[in-house]
Design a protein around this motif. Sequence first.
Motif, PDB file in Angstrom:
ATOM      1  N   GLU A 120      26.601  47.960  32.913  1.00 62.66           N
ATOM      2  CA  GLU A 120      27.373  49.122  33.378  1.00 62.66           C
ATOM      3  C   GLU A 120      28.863  48.872  33.222  1.00 62.66           C
ATOM      4  O   GLU A 120      29.622  49.744  32.807  1.00 62.66           O
ATOM      5  N   LEU A 121      29.267  47.647  33.556  1.00 63.01           N
ATOM      6  CA  LEU A 121      30.687  47.294  33.423  1.00 63.01           C
ATOM      7  C   LEU A 121      31.123  47.472  31.966  1.00 63.01           C
ATOM      8  O   LEU A 121      32.167  48.055  31.679  1.00 63.01           O
ATOM      9  N   LYS A 122      30.265  46.954  31.047  1.00 65.99           N
ATOM     10  CA  LYS A 122      30.605  47.061  29.629  1.00 65.99           C
ATOM     11  C   LYS A 122      30.674  48.530  29.198  1.00 65.99           C
ATOM     12  O   LYS A 122      31.585  48.927  28.478  1.00 65.99           O
TER      13      LYS A 122
ATOM     14  N   LEU B 197      41.162  51.839  37.878  1.00 64.73           N
ATOM     15  CA  LEU B 197      40.812  51.427  39.240  1.00 64.73           C
ATOM     16  C   LEU B 197      39.325  51.084  39.339  1.00 64.73           C
ATOM     17  O   LEU B 197      38.933  50.063  39.909  1.00 64.73           O
ATOM     18  N   GLU B 198      38.511  51.948  38.745  1.00 65.46           N
ATOM     19  CA  GLU B 198      37.067  51.747  38.852  1.00 65.46           C
ATOM     20  C   GLU B 198      36.632  50.424  38.225  1.00 65.46           C
ATOM     21  O   GLU B 198      35.840  49.667  38.802  1.00 65.46           O
ATOM     22  N   LEU B 199      37.169  50.133  37.045  1.00 64.04           N
ATOM     23  CA  LEU B 199      36.765  48.907  36.339  1.00 64.04           C
ATOM     24  C   LEU B 199      37.194  47.653  37.103  1.00 64.04           C
ATOM     25  O   LEU B 199      36.432  46.691  37.201  1.00 64.04           O
TER      26      LEU B 199
ATOM     27  N   LEU C 153      35.724  43.030  40.183  1.00 66.90           N
ATOM     28  CA  LEU C 153      35.981  42.224  41.378  1.00 66.90           C
ATOM     29  C   LEU C 153      34.703  42.040  42.193  1.00 66.90           C
ATOM     30  O   LEU C 153      34.410  40.947  42.689  1.00 66.90           O
ATOM     31  N   GLN C 154      33.935  43.130  42.287  1.00 64.79           N
ATOM     32  CA  GLN C 154      32.668  43.039  43.032  1.00 64.79           C
ATOM     33  C   GLN C 154      31.713  42.038  42.396  1.00 64.79           C
ATOM     34  O   GLN C 154      31.072  41.256  43.086  1.00 64.79           O
ATOM     35  N   LEU C 155      31.643  42.063  41.070  1.00 68.79           N
ATOM     36  CA  LEU C 155      30.752  41.119  40.387  1.00 68.79           C
ATOM     37  C   LEU C 155      31.208  39.684  40.625  1.00 68.79           C
ATOM     38  O   LEU C 155      30.389  38.792  40.859  1.00 68.79           O
ATOM     39  N   LEU C 156      32.520  39.465  40.567  1.00 70.18           N
ATOM     40  CA  LEU C 156      33.032  38.110  40.801  1.00 70.18           C
ATOM     41  C   LEU C 156      32.675  37.648  42.210  1.00 70.18           C
ATOM     42  O   LEU C 156      32.237  36.520  42.431  1.00 70.18           O
ATOM     43  N   ALA C 157      32.869  38.556  43.173  1.00 69.19           N
ATOM     44  CA  ALA C 157      32.658  38.171  44.566  1.00 69.19           C
ATOM     45  C   ALA C 157      31.180  37.995  44.901  1.00 69.19           C
ATOM     46  O   ALA C 157      30.800  37.066  45.607  1.00 69.19           O
TER      47      ALA C 157
ATOM     48  N   ILE D  42      33.770  38.877  32.303  1.00 69.91           N
ATOM     49  CA  ILE D  42      34.330  39.665  33.411  1.00 69.91           C
ATOM     50  C   ILE D  42      35.841  39.487  33.508  1.00 69.91           C
ATOM     51  O   ILE D  42      36.586  40.454  33.662  1.00 69.91           O
ATOM     52  N   THR D  43      36.324  38.254  33.368  1.00 71.29           N
ATOM     53  CA  THR D  43      37.781  38.075  33.445  1.00 71.29           C
ATOM     54  C   THR D  43      38.460  38.736  32.246  1.00 71.29           C
ATOM     55  O   THR D  43      39.514  39.351  32.400  1.00 71.29           O
ATOM     56  N   ALA D  44      37.842  38.643  31.070  1.00 70.74           N
ATOM     57  CA  ALA D  44      38.431  39.306  29.891  1.00 70.74           C
ATOM     58  C   ALA D  44      38.466  40.811  30.124  1.00 70.74           C
ATOM     59  O   ALA D  44      39.450  41.483  29.808  1.00 70.74           O
ATOM     60  N   THR D  45      37.395  41.353  30.719  1.00 75.77           N
ATOM     61  CA  THR D  45      37.356  42.790  30.982  1.00 75.77           C
ATOM     62  C   THR D  45      38.503  43.216  31.889  1.00 75.77           C
ATOM     63  O   THR D  45      39.165  44.219  31.653  1.00 75.77           O
TER      64      THR D  45
END
Lengths: 233, 279
Positions: A11-13, A58-60, A65-69, A81-84
């Motif tokens: 979904e992030l992608k 904002l959404e991305l 951040l949620q995925l990292l946490a 995720i960090t590249a995104t």
Amino acid sequence: MHRHFEVQLDELKDRMLCMASLAEKAVHLSLEGLNNRDESKATQVIADIEPQINDLHLELDDRALQLLALQQPMAIDLRLITATMKINSDLERMGDQAVNIAERALSIMALPQVKPLIDIPRMAEIVEKMVKDALDAFVRRDNELARIVVLRDDEVDHYRDQVFRELIAHMIRDPRCIQQALDLILVSRNLERIADHATNIAEDVVYMVLGRDIRHHAEEKALARNEKTNSHN
Amino acid sequence: MNSGAMFSKLAVQVKPTVPAEGRRVPEIPAKIKAEEVNFYYGKTQALHSISLQIKERQITGLIGPSGCGKSTFLRTLNRMNDLVPAARLEGKVFIDGQDIYARAVDPILLRRKVGMIFQKSNPFPKSIYENVVYGVKINSYAKNRREMDEIVEKSLHDAALWGEVKDRLHRSAFSLSGGQQQRLCIARCLAVKPDIILMDEPASALDPISTAKIEELIFELKKRYTIIIVTHNMQQAARVSDYTAFFLLGELIEYDITTKMFTNPSRKETEDYITGRFG
């Protein structure tokens, strides 16, 4: 639980690709507005596309951040995720630069044309290609393509300098065209900034794919240091 | 002060930044060297030709799926596997340059030097005080009561438990919580003055707060001890260890600096394991 994570990553992608196509579209429409003196396209960038980009920005960040946490991703997932997150802010800034170009286009339209545009459309073509290639490189995880994007940045800088020189000469010859010439100088500056953002994205793609940081010539410097150490031994 | 002087002062304070790849790491001496270690439980080979060097006063994490050989490898380092019937080791393990499987080596003395902490805390059914001094007593390390008191206080202090138990040293060790019992076992291990501490999933039976305390403690202990920790918890390995070794099917797949292992591992197998895409 893991499948859920993969779904969230996908979904992030997907959302990232929406963001990318909006930023690409913003740049493209602003340049069409400029080249064709098309007010509706310039206005569309300002009133319609850029606000969408801001929302996605904002959404991305929130998703990443949620995925990292919550998932504590590692290795390729962590790099993705960090590249995104970084590419996300480059795309948002690209949108801002597209708005700047659209505003300049509207300003130029209100005044008589001083000369046909030659270098700026050429420069724009390279910049748009860089943006497209950087984003394709992200989608395809193509570090070779990303490196080609990075190399093209100098070409854009060269065009910007040329545009500067030419327009300054124009202003000296005919001070009545200063307003339009200044607008075009600003456009060339905006294009050069967009190329910088494309370069940043390409560098992040190389990091994402290979885990290798090529920003600020870090690779060459590390190599030079190693050679120096080796020659000492 | 004129501006020139100010600038020159500033210029002195600015350190050049070096990217991670080019950063030169001072060479840390190896405390333990395993060379071509094969290990068999009867006919089953549990370790295949493991060679690695464990750095002194660093924390080394051993990770890998169940049955990958990480605990077996850990146990070769203090000859705990000697106690397993039909177990056999080939290859060499050196600690401080000495082959620990040499005939002259007394495994009991070795295990004093190489302490061990297990997944499930295993205090003796004795008082807190007696637990800590148990090894000291059987080894006759302390001359008198006063020396024993000192060792107890110091060990409990170093195990970050003193403040919580100092008023009830003669209560049963079983009156402590799980996390406290684990720290008591660490204190008991420290009391006999080891050089190396092996930890086999020391926090996997503990709640997050106790886990955090153990991890903080491990980090403190690193100043004086070489620590090797087996863990199933990838985040824990990433948080506490300086070096990480990844085992799979009895083989050492990859061994590197922890940050490298968890951001950009070299081997596909490592990548698949740490991102949970195994199999």
